[in-house]
Design a protein around this motif. Structure first.
Motif, PDB file in Angstrom:
ATOM      1  N   ARG A  25      11.255   0.939   3.654  1.00 28.95           N
ATOM      2  CA  ARG A  25       9.870   1.087   3.200  1.00 28.95           C
ATOM      3  C   ARG A  25       9.777   0.939   1.680  1.00 28.95           C
ATOM      4  O   ARG A  25       8.842   0.325   1.172  1.00 28.95           O
ATOM      5  N   ILE A  26      10.743   1.493   0.951  1.00 29.31           N
ATOM      6  CA  ILE A  26      10.740   1.351  -0.500  1.00 29.31           C
ATOM      7  C   ILE A  26      10.693  -0.133  -0.861  1.00 29.31           C
ATOM      8  O   ILE A  26       9.911  -0.550  -1.706  1.00 29.31           O
ATOM      9  N   GLY A  27      11.507  -0.935  -0.191  1.00 26.65           N
ATOM     10  CA  GLY A  27      11.511  -2.374  -0.439  1.00 26.65           C
ATOM     11  C   GLY A  27      10.202  -3.045  -0.083  1.00 26.65           C
ATOM     12  O   GLY A  27       9.740  -3.933  -0.789  1.00 26.65           O
ATOM     13  N   ARG A  28       9.574  -2.620   1.013  1.00 25.69           N
ATOM     14  CA  ARG A  28       8.298  -3.227   1.420  1.00 25.69           C
ATOM     15  C   ARG A  28       7.150  -2.830   0.498  1.00 25.69           C
ATOM     16  O   ARG A  28       6.176  -3.563   0.383  1.00 25.69           O
ATOM     17  N   CYS A  29       7.256  -1.683  -0.147  1.00 24.76           N
ATOM     18  CA  CYS A  29       6.160  -1.204  -0.985  1.00 24.76           C
ATOM     19  C   CYS A  29       6.201  -1.723  -2.418  1.00 24.76           C
ATOM     20  O   CYS A  29       5.185  -1.717  -3.094  1.00 24.76           O
ATOM     21  N   PHE A  30       7.355  -2.171  -2.890  1.00 20.05           N
ATOM     22  CA  PHE A  30       7.417  -2.641  -4.270  1.00 20.05           C
ATOM     23  C   PHE A  30       7.201  -4.153  -4.314  1.00 20.05           C
ATOM     24  O   PHE A  30       7.878  -4.892  -3.614  1.00 20.05           O
ATOM     25  N   PRO A  31       6.265  -4.636  -5.157  1.00 16.62           N
ATOM     26  CA  PRO A  31       5.975  -6.074  -5.214  1.00 16.62           C
ATOM     27  C   PRO A  31       7.225  -6.909  -5.475  1.00 16.62           C
ATOM     28  O   PRO A  31       7.976  -6.646  -6.408  1.00 16.62           O
TER      29      PRO A  31
END
Length: 183
Positions: A25-31
């Motif tokens: 999720r961290i990866g999906r949330c950061f542009p």
């Protein structure tokens, strides 16, 4: 360089905490970022950033090195190497969460220690801090949403657009200057 961001989120601390513990999720949330593999507290990922017409790709690895749920504190470290160049980056992110009011909201304090080597931008800390504010605000807001990650307001190719961030930043400088002149 050290950057600090603080934001009050519309979610209980347990929701925000659970989202931060989900490395995908961290990866999906950061542009521009994507986590491609997770193994326990370790991850592999990539980030794509645009600098004008140039695209830069960084591949990296990282770990969640500290988790203190009762204290609302977590720490993540990562290193990355530019795919087609000599650029390298290391990042150390410390998150501190605390409930606000009745606990329906959460104050998130994010401190980022960032080192770029061979990176084609040599901005001062103040400029980078201001340019990163809207990116971190979007990231933290995404981390406060329960359930699946909402659709991001990303570029067509989903990369982190450094020129657009800088343009937004310089536009805010112009607005600030106009406002000071009116006073």
């Amino acid at each position: 360089m050290r950057l600090a961001h603080e934001q009050e989120l519309d979610a209980a601390q347990d929701v925000v905490w659970a989202n931060f513990m989900d490395l995908h999720r961290i990866g999906r949330c950061f542009p521009g970022a994507k986590v491609t593999k997770v193994d326990g507290d370790d991850f592999v990922g990539e980030i794509k950033a645009k600098l004008g017409p140039l695209s830069m790709y960084f591949d990296g690895t990282g770990s969640m090195v500290e988790r203190d749920e009762s204290g609302g504190r977590a720490r993540l470290t990562a290193t990355g190497q530019e795919r087609h160049g000599l650029g390298r980056a290391t990042i150390d992110i410390t998150l501190k969460l605390r409930p606000v009011g009745t606990g329906e909201r959460t104050k998130a304090h994010l401190v980022t220690d960032l080192v770029f080597l061979g990176f084609p931008m040599d901005f001062g800390t103040g400029l980078v801090q201001r340019a990163s504010d809207p990116l971190i605000e979007r990231f933290l807001t995404c981390m406060s949403v329960a359930g699946p990650v909402p659709d991001a307001e990303a570029d067509d190719d989903g990369s982190l657009d450094l020129v657009r961030s800088a343009t937004d930043l310089f536009g805010s400088f112009r607005r600030d200057r106009r406002e000071r002149k009116r006073r």
